[in-house]
Scaffold this motif. Sequence first.
Motif, PDB file in Angstrom:
ATOM      1  N   ASP A  90       0.817  -1.216   0.000  1.00 53.30           N
ATOM      2  CA  ASP A  90       0.000   0.000   0.000  1.00 53.30           C
ATOM      3  C   ASP A  90       0.855   1.273   0.000  1.00 53.30           C
ATOM      4  O   ASP A  90       0.338   2.371   0.195  1.00 53.30           O
ATOM      5  CB  ASP A  90      -0.951   0.011   1.197  1.00 53.30           C
ATOM      6  N   TRP A 119       2.287  11.810   1.925  1.00 50.83           N
ATOM      7  CA  TRP A 119       1.808  10.464   2.260  1.00 50.83           C
ATOM      8  C   TRP A 119       2.181  10.123   3.702  1.00 50.83           C
ATOM      9  O   TRP A 119       1.358   9.611   4.464  1.00 50.83           O
ATOM     10  CB  TRP A 119       2.390   9.432   1.290  1.00 50.83           C
ATOM     11  N   LYS A 153       0.000  12.224   6.107  1.00 48.15           N
ATOM     12  CA  LYS A 153      -1.380  11.735   6.200  1.00 48.15           C
ATOM     13  C   LYS A 153      -1.447  10.465   7.031  1.00 48.15           C
ATOM     14  O   LYS A 153      -2.368  10.279   7.823  1.00 48.15           O
ATOM     15  CB  LYS A 153      -1.960  11.497   4.804  1.00 48.15           C
ATOM     16  N   LYS A 154      -0.478   9.576   6.871  1.00 46.65           N
ATOM     17  CA  LYS A 154      -0.446   8.343   7.665  1.00 46.65           C
ATOM     18  C   LYS A 154      -0.240   8.648   9.150  1.00 46.65           C
ATOM     19  O   LYS A 154      -0.901   8.066  10.005  1.00 46.65           O
ATOM     20  CB  LYS A 154       0.686   7.424   7.188  1.00 46.65           C
TER      21      LYS A 154
END
Length: 156
Positions: free
Chosen positions: A51, A77, A80-81
């Motif tokens: 992912d 990314w 956001k994680k």
Amino acid sequence: MSRFKGSVRLYCMAGAARPSPKIGQALGPLGLNMMQFCKEFNDRTAEIRPDVPLRVLLKAYEDRSFKFVTKPPPTTWFLKKASGLESGSGAPGHRSCGRISIKYIYEIAKVKQETDQHLQFHDLEGIVRMICGTCQSMGLDIVEDTLPPKKINIDL
């Protein structure tokens, strides 16, 4: 190697590249075999979680050969994680969409420094400042990592 023909930047999920119109539109004009690229990319990124979106910098040559370099995911990314968000704020600077601890920003900076060739020789503080700028443009508030409040014994 023969002469350089062109270069392409792609985003592919780690270990899960499949022939698709996006990849075809990027590799087709260069005359590259899409299946060969997908197979090599998947072999090289098999140990990474599927992912994770990776950036790919591909150089094509006139004899239809190619070389590519995989780079870590974009900073957004990681942010956001770490913050548990789907996307950033629609109006950054005016409306906040979430918070992130400075501790996580340092961890992201360490990962970026270790895995990105262009950031290997930058100091960690400079990378942290770059990530803080990305937080600001996403509408994320940076907070200190505070401990939970201590329980006070009220027994009299």
